[in-house]
Scaffold this active site. Structure first.
Site, short mmCIF file in Angstrom:
data_model
loop_
_atom_site.label_atom_id
_atom_site.label_comp_id
_atom_site.label_asym_id
_atom_site.label_seq_id
_atom_site.Cartn_x
_atom_site.Cartn_y
_atom_site.Cartn_z
N ASP A 99 0.70 -1.32 -0.18
CA ASP A 99 -0.06 0.06 0.11
C ASP A 99 0.70 1.41 0.14
O ASP A 99 0.45 2.37 0.33
CB ASP A 99 -0.94 -0.07 1.06
CG ASP A 99 -2.15 -0.77 1.10
OD1 ASP A 99 -2.63 -0.82 -0.02
OD2 ASP A 99 -2.61 -1.65 2.15
N ASP A 157 -7.21 -4.47 -4.94
CA ASP A 157 -6.75 -2.84 -4.54
C ASP A 157 -5.30 -2.63 -4.94
O ASP A 157 -5.31 -1.46 -5.16
CB ASP A 157 -6.89 -3.01 -3.18
CG ASP A 157 -8.05 -3.51 -2.32
OD1 ASP A 157 -8.23 -4.71 -2.95
OD2 ASP A 157 -8.46 -3.18 -1.31
#
Length: 382
Positions: A99, A157
């Protein structure tokens, strides 16, 4: 700092109101919270859930401040944005997460884009090294998680973090980053999508052979359902990949996902989806809306509208979403909602986590969408 952005002018009332409310909320939040502990969402007792620098959402609040500055030209927002961005300096040392795009590019990336201050570059450079190191040529993808029983899990994601690598490839003259990002995107097209162009949430790979071991979900209703924010991540990711590469496969995938979203029979009239498209009774208690998914979809569709000849349908759909999010049902009143801008998002329904609550990333992509919309409509110029 670059020339100060000019505030929007001549915009419709709903847009001017939204920007005004966003500015008020952002400034109040910056005064209420401290760098390094950024607002994430609201706890069940009504208090603010804060995130330290290791939390995946930690870059969104500084990024929102930067977008707020671009939309208004207010110096206080620029100063607050810098303060909260620099509070994340330790992000350069993280290696355990995929991330880093969310964490570093949304904060430091926007900071450098707007100011061209080279002081932001060391964190950006090291972060790109760490993100690219999570790529395996065997699997052809960047590993997402280092926890759980999966062997080599990759979530949809992860498409969002590729933008960081495309940018870093140019900025730091590392063409291998472009290859990594595009390889990941192509592998994901092959393995993450169903015949109807909805996507799985998690695909687990064999790290030794690259074979797909299983496909499923971690946050969606079922393994075969279409988790709303996951579909939004995919749409945004492939729109961005095409923008960076002009690879027609990425544009085709973006348009397929857009068609799935825009034509889905379970989409409510206001175009703000429930947390999973396969929740059939959208009026039930198990069907809270997800404003974060709507914001990501709107921002992606605005961008997609500029990449195709018949882009008006995408811009119109995005405009409808933004008008909905800017209405009283979703837009907070100044001073309320723990200083978040939007209400009614869903983090992880199945884990009873962050249900029908504000979320930092909903605000971020809403502001990005407002900025893109204002630009494309020529309501303000940089």
């Amino acid at each position: 700092m670059q020339a100060q952005p000019k505030p929007i002018t001549g915009a419709p009332q709903w847009l001017e109101k939204s920007v005004k409310v966003a500015s008020q909320q952002l400034k109040a939040a910056a005064d209420a919270y401290q760098p390094g502990f950024n607002p994430r969402s609201t706890n069940t007792d009504g208090s603010t859930r804060l995130a330290d620098y290791k939390d995946w959402i930690t870059g969104f609040f500084p990024g929102s401040l930067w977008y707020g500055y671009e939309l208004t030209g207010e110096d206080k927002l620029a100063k607050d944005a810098k303060r909260f961005t620099l509070g994340l300096d330790s992000l350069r040392y993280l290696t355990h997460t995929h991330d880093l795009g969310f964490m570093i590019y949304c904060s430091y990336g926007n900071a450098y884009r707007i100011t061209k201050d080279k002081g932001y570059l060391p964190v950006l450079e090291q972060g790109a090294v760490n993100l690219s190191a999570r790529f395996s040529p065997v699997t052809g993808v960047i590993r997402s998680w280092d926890f759980g029983e999966w062997k080599y899990p990759v979530i949809i994601d992860n498409m969002m973090n590729l933008e960081y690598l495309y940018w870093a490839a140019q900025q730091f003259r590392q063409p291998k980053y472009t290859n990594i990002a595009s390889t990941h995107a192509l592998t994901t097209i092959k393995n993450h999508f169903r015949a109807d162009n909805s996507s799985y949430h998690v695909v687990d790979y064999d790290p030794k052979t690259g074979a797909v071991l299983q496909k499923g979900t971690h946050q969606g209703l079922t393994n075969e359902s279409a988790w709303a924010r996951g579909q939004a991540w995919g749409l945004y990711g492939y729109t961005m990949c095409y923008q960076n590469t002009k690879n027609q496969k990425f544009l085709a995938q973006a348009e397929k996902i857009a068609a799935y979203i825009m034509n889905h029979p379970n989409t409510p009239a206001d175009k703000v989806p429930v947390w999973d498209y396969d929740v059939h009774n959208v009026k039930s208690e198990r069907a809270p809306r997800d404003a974060s998914a709507a914001a990501v979809i709107a921002s992606a569709l605005i961008e997609l509208s500029t990449q195709v000849k018949d882009g008006k349908k995408y811009l119109d759909y995005a405009e409808d979403i933004l008008k909905s999010l800017s209405g009283d049902q979703y837009l907070a009143k100044p001073g309320e909602n723990n200083f978040f801008i939007l209400k009614h998002s869903v983090g992880a329904f199945l884990f009873n986590s962050e249900i029908d609550t504000p979320l930092a990333y909903a605000d971020y992509y809403y502001l990005e969408a407002l900025k893109r919309y204002a630009e494309i409509k020529h309501y303000y110029k940089k």
